[in-house]
Design a protein around this motif. Sequence first.
Motif, short mmCIF file in Angstrom:
data_model
loop_
_atom_site.label_atom_id
_atom_site.label_comp_id
_atom_site.label_asym_id
_atom_site.label_seq_id
_atom_site.Cartn_x
_atom_site.Cartn_y
_atom_site.Cartn_z
N CYS A 220 43.88 48.41 37.08
CA CYS A 220 42.41 48.58 38.03
C CYS A 220 42.91 50.07 38.71
CB CYS A 220 41.72 47.55 38.62
SG CYS A 220 41.65 46.21 37.92
N ALA A 221 42.12 50.93 38.84
CA ALA A 221 42.48 52.07 39.53
C ALA A 221 41.16 52.63 39.98
CB ALA A 221 43.06 52.97 38.74
N THR A 222 41.41 53.47 41.06
CA THR A 222 40.05 54.31 41.50
C THR A 222 40.73 55.68 41.82
OG1 THR A 222 40.77 53.89 43.87
CG2 THR A 222 39.39 52.44 42.75
N ALA A 223 39.84 56.84 41.30
CA ALA A 223 40.31 57.97 41.40
C ALA A 223 39.00 58.98 41.87
CB ALA A 223 40.55 58.65 39.86
N SER A 224 39.52 59.73 43.01
CA SER A 224 38.76 60.68 43.47
C SER A 224 39.04 62.06 43.30
CB SER A 224 38.39 60.38 44.93
OG SER A 224 39.95 60.59 45.56
N LEU A 225 38.26 62.83 42.87
CA LEU A 225 38.47 64.19 42.68
C LEU A 225 37.60 65.16 43.57
CD1 LEU A 225 39.03 65.94 39.07
CD2 LEU A 225 37.27 66.98 40.70
N GLU A 226 38.03 65.87 44.29
CA GLU A 226 37.36 66.96 45.28
C GLU A 226 37.49 68.51 44.92
OE1 GLU A 226 37.90 66.12 49.36
OE2 GLU A 226 37.17 63.92 49.40
N ASP A 248 43.10 62.17 43.77
CA ASP A 248 43.69 60.88 44.64
C ASP A 248 43.56 59.91 43.60
OD1 ASP A 248 45.07 59.34 46.10
OD2 ASP A 248 43.36 59.32 47.60
N LEU A 249 44.63 59.41 42.99
CA LEU A 249 44.66 58.16 42.13
C LEU A 249 45.38 57.01 42.83
CD1 LEU A 249 43.94 56.94 39.33
CD2 LEU A 249 46.03 58.04 38.68
N ARG A 250 44.64 55.98 42.82
CA ARG A 250 45.00 54.76 43.45
C ARG A 250 44.99 53.66 42.70
NH1 ARG A 250 45.95 55.69 49.24
NH2 ARG A 250 45.23 57.59 49.80
N GLY A 251 45.92 52.71 42.51
CA GLY A 251 45.93 51.58 41.85
C GLY A 251 46.65 50.48 42.28
N SER A 1931 38.45 35.53 48.69
CA SER A 1931 37.71 37.00 49.39
C SER A 1931 38.28 37.22 51.02
CB SER A 1931 36.65 36.79 49.78
OG SER A 1931 36.14 35.45 50.12
N LYS A 1932 38.89 36.15 51.58
CA LYS A 1932 39.30 36.68 53.14
C LYS A 1932 40.78 36.80 52.90
CE LYS A 1932 35.61 33.53 54.87
NZ LYS A 1932 35.56 32.36 55.63
N GLN A 1933 41.59 36.14 51.85
CA GLN A 1933 43.00 36.14 51.81
C GLN A 1933 43.58 36.58 50.57
OE1 GLN A 1933 44.75 32.49 53.22
NE2 GLN A 1933 46.71 33.37 53.19
N ASN A 1934 43.69 37.85 50.61
CA ASN A 1934 43.99 38.27 49.11
C ASN A 1934 45.23 38.02 48.57
OD1 ASN A 1934 45.70 39.83 50.83
ND2 ASN A 1934 45.52 41.81 49.90
N ASN A 1935 46.21 37.48 49.30
CA ASN A 1935 47.33 36.86 48.60
C ASN A 1935 47.26 35.39 48.21
OD1 ASN A 1935 47.51 35.61 51.04
ND2 ASN A 1935 49.44 35.62 51.15
N LEU A 1936 45.91 34.82 48.16
CA LEU A 1936 45.69 33.55 47.70
C LEU A 1936 44.80 33.54 46.60
CD1 LEU A 1936 46.17 30.59 48.76
CD2 LEU A 1936 43.59 30.88 49.73
N PRO A 2011 48.97 42.53 44.13
CA PRO A 2011 48.74 43.52 42.89
C PRO A 2011 49.06 42.69 41.66
CG PRO A 2011 50.23 44.42 44.48
CD PRO A 2011 49.90 42.98 45.06
N PHE A 2012 49.95 41.82 41.52
CA PHE A 2012 49.95 40.72 40.50
C PHE A 2012 48.90 40.00 40.18
CE2 PHE A 2012 54.30 42.21 41.38
CZ PHE A 2012 55.04 42.36 40.07
N ALA A 2013 48.38 39.30 41.29
CA ALA A 2013 47.21 38.45 41.31
C ALA A 2013 45.97 38.87 40.57
CB ALA A 2013 46.88 37.88 42.34
N GLN A 2014 46.03 40.39 41.08
CA GLN A 2014 44.76 41.32 40.13
C GLN A 2014 44.94 41.32 38.94
OE1 GLN A 2014 44.66 45.18 41.99
NE2 GLN A 2014 42.44 45.41 41.58
#
Length: 2033
Positions: A220-226, A248-251, A1931-1936, A2011-2014
């Motif tokens: 999954c990635a988000t990209a923003s181009l300005e 800006d590309l983040r993933g 939703s509250k604890q992203n490593n769970l 990141p691995f959970a995602q």
Amino acid sequence: MFSTFVKDKLVIVVWVHIWVLYSVPLVFVSVFVPVPCCFYSSVILFIFFIFIADINLDISKPLKANLSFTKLDQINQYLKKIKNAHSLAHSKETSVLSDTTLNKLEHSVSKCYRGKLSKPKVHSDGVQISFQENMWRAISCFQKISVHTTQIVVSMETVPHPDKPCLLASLSYLNGSLSVKAAQKVPGIFLGSSFLLSINDFLLKTSLKERSRILIGPFCATASLEAKWCKHSGNPGPEQSIPKISIDLRGGLLQVFWGQEHLNCLVLLHELLNGYLIEEGKFEVQVSEPVSQMPSPVEKNQAFKSEQSSDDLRTGLFQYIQDAEPLKLPGVYEVLFCNETEDCPGMMLWRYPEPRVLTLVRITPVPFNTTEDPDISTADLGDVLQVPCSLEYWDELQKVFIAFQEFSLSESKVCELHLPDINLVKGQKKLVSSDLWRIVLNSNQNGADDQSSASESGSQSTCDQLVTPTALAACTRVDSCFTPWFVPSLSMSFQFAHLEFHLCHHLDQLGTASPQYLQPFISDKNVPSELEYMIISFREPHVYLQQWNNDSVCQEIRFSAQMDCKLLECRNVTMQSVVKPFSIFGQIAVSSDAMEKMLDCTLRVDSLFVNFGQHVVHSLSTAIQAWQQNKCPEVEELVFSHFVICNDTQETLRFGQVDTDENILLASLHSHQYSWRSHKSPQLLHICIEGWGNWRWSEPFSVDHAGSFIRTIQYKGRTASLIIKVQQLSGVQKQIIICGRQIICSYLSQSIELKVVQHYIGQDGQAVVREHFDCLTAKQKLPSYILENSELTELCVKAKGDEDWSRDVCLESKASEYSIIIQVPASHSSIIYVWCTVLTLEPNSQLQQRMIVFSPLFIMRSHLPDPIIIHLEKRSLGLSETQIIPGKGLEKPLQNIEPDLVHHLTFQAREEYDPSDCAVPISTTLIKQITTKVLPGGTVNQILDEFYGPEKFLEPTWPYNKKESDRNEQLSQWDSPMRVKLSIWKPYVKTLLIELLPWALLINQSKWDLWLFEGEKIVLQVPAGKIIIPPNFQEAFQIGIYWANTNTVHKSVAIKLAHNLTSPKWKDGCNSEVVTLDEDAFVDAEIRLGAFPGHQKLCQFCISSMIQQGIQIIQIEDKTTIINNTPYQIFYKPWLSVSSTHSGTEYFHVPDSATFSICPGGEQSAMKSSSLPCWDFMPDIGPSVLDVSLLQKQILLGFSPAAGADSSQCWSLPAIVRQEFPRQSIAVPFGNFRENGFCTRAIALTYQEHCGVTYLTLSEDPSPRVIFHNRCPVTLLIKENIKDIPKFEVYCRKVPSESSVHHELYHQISSYPDCKTKDLLPSLLLKVELLEEITTEWSDAIDINNQGTQVLFLTGFGYVYVDVVHQCGTVFITVAPEGKAGLISTNPNRTLEKMITVKMFITQLSLTVSNDLTHHRASSELLRLTLDNVFLHVAPVAGALPGEEPTATFFQLYCVEVYCGDLQLDNQLYNKSNFHFAVLVCQGEKTEPTQCSKMQNLLISSRDLEEYKENCFIKLCATVTEGKSFLLNVNEFRFELKPARLYVEDTFVYYIKTLFNTYLPYSRLARPSAQLFGDRQVLPMQVRQHARALVNPVKLRKLVIQPVSLLVSIHASLKLYIASDHTPLSFSVFERGPIFTTARQLVHALAMHYAAGALFRAGWVVGSLEILGSPASLVRSIGNGISDFFRLPYEGLTRGPGAFVSGVSRGTTSFVKHISKGTLTSITNLATSLARNMDRLSLDEEHYNRQEEWRRQLPESLGEGLRQGLSRLGISLLGAIAGIVDQPMQNFQKISEAQASAGHKAKGVISGVGKGIMGVFTKPIGGAAELVSQTGYGILHGAGLSQLPKQRYEPTDLHADRAPNSHVKYVWKMLQSLGRPEVHMALDVVLVRGSGQEHEGCLLLTSEVLFVVSISEDTQQQAFPITEIDCAQDSKQNNLLTVQLKQPRVACDVEMDGVRERLSEQQYNRLVDYITKTSCHLSPSCTSVQIPCPVVAVEPPSSTAKTYHYLVDPPFAQVFISKFTMVKNKALRKGFP
């Protein structure tokens, strides 16, 4: 403008149904438009295109597109047809409509916004507007465009292909929005735009043969181009057509998988794409346009004026803001002041409206705030008090401040920063442009505190800082500059949480054949088809890219990550860490223009720890072999695992690891690659027999050690014995063969059928008889029978296909060895008799096996060249028959032989000849007589080994002419032509071998048909290549050649065969000159052909003799063999001439002699060799010259057989064939042809002699000695100025005009391969060759030893420039006239120059060598090499001379420098074994650790760098050039080593040597048997190796090894303990150059240099012996003490009285310290050496080991030393007394356990008494010496005078049971019972129990089930069906991670009685989803316009759910959830698979 609009909206709703291939997606477009009332009816279309506010596209259903070139062609043709059909009908209408529309648009826009827009480009019609402007204007009308999709799948194919290559791309969700910010009142004028894109579950797959594999993702990635419209380097002009772009590309986690199938699929797609483009004519070759000259930076600034500004901050343009918050950033034209706090230093920030480059920063003296602190007086401190500051800029990509320059403020000095000049800097790397800058005060906080707060009076407030930011602003002048060139046009940022590269093997693409070394076993193909063998991971990889676009494109890339590498360990199928996690930072700058391309790379690597052992070497070597096997299915399959288990029984076996769920089925004669199921359970195997009906497991057994053992299985009264043999295949791999007791094998040439009868007692006590039938293949063995000797009682055989069985053969159970003759009935012929031999392996042991061997009665082997007819007579029966026996050493069994009957053999060569008179009687009884005389060699096991592995060729191949130096056989006979030899065919087998041996074989390997003479009579003719049996020579023989020109046979010298003393006396021949040929020797023979001078030829032969198989092999070869190792056909002219010593002969006349050719050679293994038939005599040689050795052999080379007047242009100058010239570089001309300006090609001719034959090898010369470039329009002659008389005639070299030639000087030919200290080349003379008969003079001498340019005058031409360049052993000489001198460097055909600069700094590099084999449960460290502060610098070298152009060198030179701050090699076994040294190599005088923190900065100053280089321990500098195949050629090499210490211990060296072979990768690609099938003319290995070494010499311009000083300590303790302690060895500088020699010669020169240096220091070596008390060390210590005593006071005296007193004190202390240390060390070493030798002489092994163990525990103080010494003295005294009794008792006990005889027992007791008496004397002496030694060590350690260094790191063992499982293990081992499903992902988690306990675990996602695995137990614990669970991140604890198991509620009866069918939960959810998405698009009614009624989903029927919690890496959970969703959707058949 919009105030006149009516405030309502026109809503346009479009529903579009599109049929696209597989799916019916719903596309919804909603458009909201503010519309004026008056435009409702007329201009709705215009409004739709011009004033639309936003567009929203929503694709609500999955979409799939199948793309291929075929479909694209169909669409293209369809569109063309539509276009052609409608183009004529609508052309006029369309043109009129477009014109009117454009006119209206132009009129309305210009009317409303006159003056706001830039003028449109007006063409001839005045109406058209530029397309680009129209496009931007149209886009500016849209404020927002949004796209939302669900699943999209795109399949990309090319053209139809049987392998069906395909790329599959898919994503599950896409959300994109484009926002445009346009000028408010002027459409078409942009301010900026932004594009946001969010992608979920992007996946890229490759597919081959309809099998898809993941290549990338899912991620999954988000990209923003300005995009911002402003001035920048890509758009410096005012038109603003190209925006400045920031991406800006983040993933999260990005996984890349790479294997053979991925590569093959992409390569195939690329090939098909290229083929399609070429076929369609779409592949256009770009024509290179002439490139304009790049302007300089000054020209750029003149073309586009830069905006300079001075004193920015103080001119009033900026607004000052004081006391700002620390985290606040200023606005445009604002200056922010932040005062110093505890958390943040003081700083001043300012912002420009655009990115600017600072051109000047000058700070006048700043007043310090010292009024608050009375202790600080600036008047006293002067310039000492300084405030460190740093200038920093804001990086838009990283969103952080980055330090630009550091400086210090002073109250008295002006501070001006050294900033790069924008007019002089080339490239943007050193220039930094930013809109936000800041100056940080007290950037070094600790140092600032020390300087600013001298008083400790207490609480100072923030205002007490020395310099306030406002005071700094008043004193600071900042000049800046804005130029579009310095603003990047593109900025990109890539930031991922994790990046992983998974390297895999795809076994379907690799070799599939069964390995030969595992024959006869066939692989069970049980290894998974995908084998993931390496994971390279990057944690938090950040990549930032900036690009400047102008005439030169410049890119700068910065990256950082934390990297590590794991490798598959195939023993336990776990992952082993090879490279521990380390940080890497880097910066790469790439700039390219028309002239050159520059690459500048800077890397910084933190501590790098690499660990490797045997397992790592095995995994890496198999990985390399696997990639070499790609797309070669015919080769042998690779064995990855460490164990190969082979089933050599008739039964199907089942085996597995003890205490696990593993059970593997292994069929008969199959092999299995085995790895352990679990590394946490005991690694033992157990086994059972599948056919017995129940799994009755055997006792466990280990397979870690080679050997044999037995396991028995009891079942229903029967006992099965399984014999297990563990054999070592390589250092790591083992083969386990499981076999039974009964082995049956066959040596017969035909297959037979076998019946085995088994008798055993059943469970009910009844006798059971079973029969086993098998086919025994010829020369093979059957799988063994699991039967005891008592069970297998009889067997019988029959011929294959027949019905009659032979009589039963009863097998005795007790006899160990016997033979029986079996009569096998055969219908097609008479009865066959065979031997049935019963042998016993390992008799009288538990491992006893019975081996039944079938073999023929008689084997016939003929060593004759041709087949022979034998007559077989059965005289007692009156029968006779003939059989044909093949010759050439082939074997054939005799047919129709009966036992116990005497047969007579007679031999007949051909049918027309009579058979021999003498008959040879043979019978089966003869074998008994032979076996009694000859004992069989070898064991029975060797017979069994012949049936395993590849076919073995033990005997040499006929005709046995391979020259071997180690064979020593005797000739059996020489006086009879033939001999029949009877012998045993194989050991322990009764077959009789009958050999037919000639006395000799004569082989004619020459090119000539030869005649053989004995005396004066012709014996016979031997054609070329023929092998004959010569007659028994009674006299000397001669060979002759018939020469047609003279019609005579010319003979050679007479040759006499010499045998041993018993040979008969030879008759003296008539020829007095006779050459003797021994049995194992060679002689030369010559034949002179022709009678007339000028037409004579000389043939030379080498006649060799050797004894093989008792036969004398006489071989006649041509004396000279030419090997062509080039890809060209080469012609040559050989001749003999009278030796001449002239030099400078100008012209060479090509003789009219015979020309021969040799075909081009291929690969190295297939070189073409050809014999040189004859040498031509030159006409000047008369018949009087009889001695050919006085003549010179010469050879000419050419590429065409040219003849005639101008043939000299096609032939080289003559090359001398002589042994003293082993290598010559010959310039072979092309004739009139040119190749890259050269009219010659350099061919290297090497000369070698091997076994009497001369080998001349022709190869392409990789390093020609001299290259001449003649740029003059006239032909030049070049003469060498030879001082001595040459050994052969030397000719001048002719260089045609405007050409280049290769050359080699006579000096270079004659001096090769000498390695001299300094080798000066002779000077050269030039001369012009004119066509007229004008003789010109030779020029002045040219010195070619020094590089540079010389001016020379040539008579008849004028002045010329001579350039000399040396590179890589080649001298380049360029001669050019005055006008062309400048053109040398500017070659028009010159390629783009590449300039590469690399800097790499490694903080620490640690390389650990581990031993994985000794202890399998833990890997222990052996050696550790630690390098500190390693710096690698690669940079191009400028010209060698100041005036020399860099391009004058023909290859780009690079300087490679390697610096190492410190090096240490540790013995990591020191703490575990009795070794004396913990460190093997380290630095000598180790100074204080150097502060290398500055080196970690990527931009280090040159002064700090030079200081670091000066303090380095190792300095290595090499000058290299790029060679062929990415190799580097070294030009210069320098090495410098500071004083070092070396500690050598013989026991440790021997221990490492025993393990060394286990680290070498084992490759079975080359087998010795393969050579036997090759051509008989294969060159000897020595010749090939020597030729390769001669052709590729070591060539260096200079080799320098600086003086080396070593302190060497050596301990030798094999017999006696001899030690040399800290022996000083110093070696002088080793300097050679230029070097052009072989590696052997260079190594010899190095060895002689350092051996001589060591011999000169022999006195110090003897003086350092510990047994003498190390007097040399004592003298050295006293000398150092006295030196310090006088030196230190003298040095102090020069600095003042105080320093003198201090010097006296320090000198006296050093004097006492050195004398004390030297004396104590000497006494201690003497005592230690005496104690160790006494311990050895005591002959008590236990006492010696105990003392050595204690001795390594060195005392730390005097008291501890005394205590240890006294205790060991007491133990020694006690041991001496007790040893008198103890030693005899120990010996008696040992011998008693070995069950030896009484004599041995008595001998052992007596030797024990002797040892005890010896110990009485030696042990007390050793104990007393140990007391002195320990006391001395205690004093030395307590006073800190110890010299021995310590280990850098303590050794750590890697425990195998702690290693993480690999992906392969889960697929191969854990889920084996499920039919090996596809594991989509293995996620490491921490299982959270309900009680709060946490355990390590792993989630395995398969296509149907989610498994939960416990790591600690290594077993599967839970399994969830995919369709019944949900998986999500908390939703509250992203490593769970939560896994919810849904348990559907049971419906009640009332619900079930309803008529309507209830929806399932899945159907219900899909219905709710559909209604929710579509309801918002319904058109509302008139009454309910205000608020649409929301759709509320009713809750589904309740169901009970159980939730499990797991802690994971987010990141691995995602990615896991993404894969889970895909798998679940596929299981539920939702969307596309």
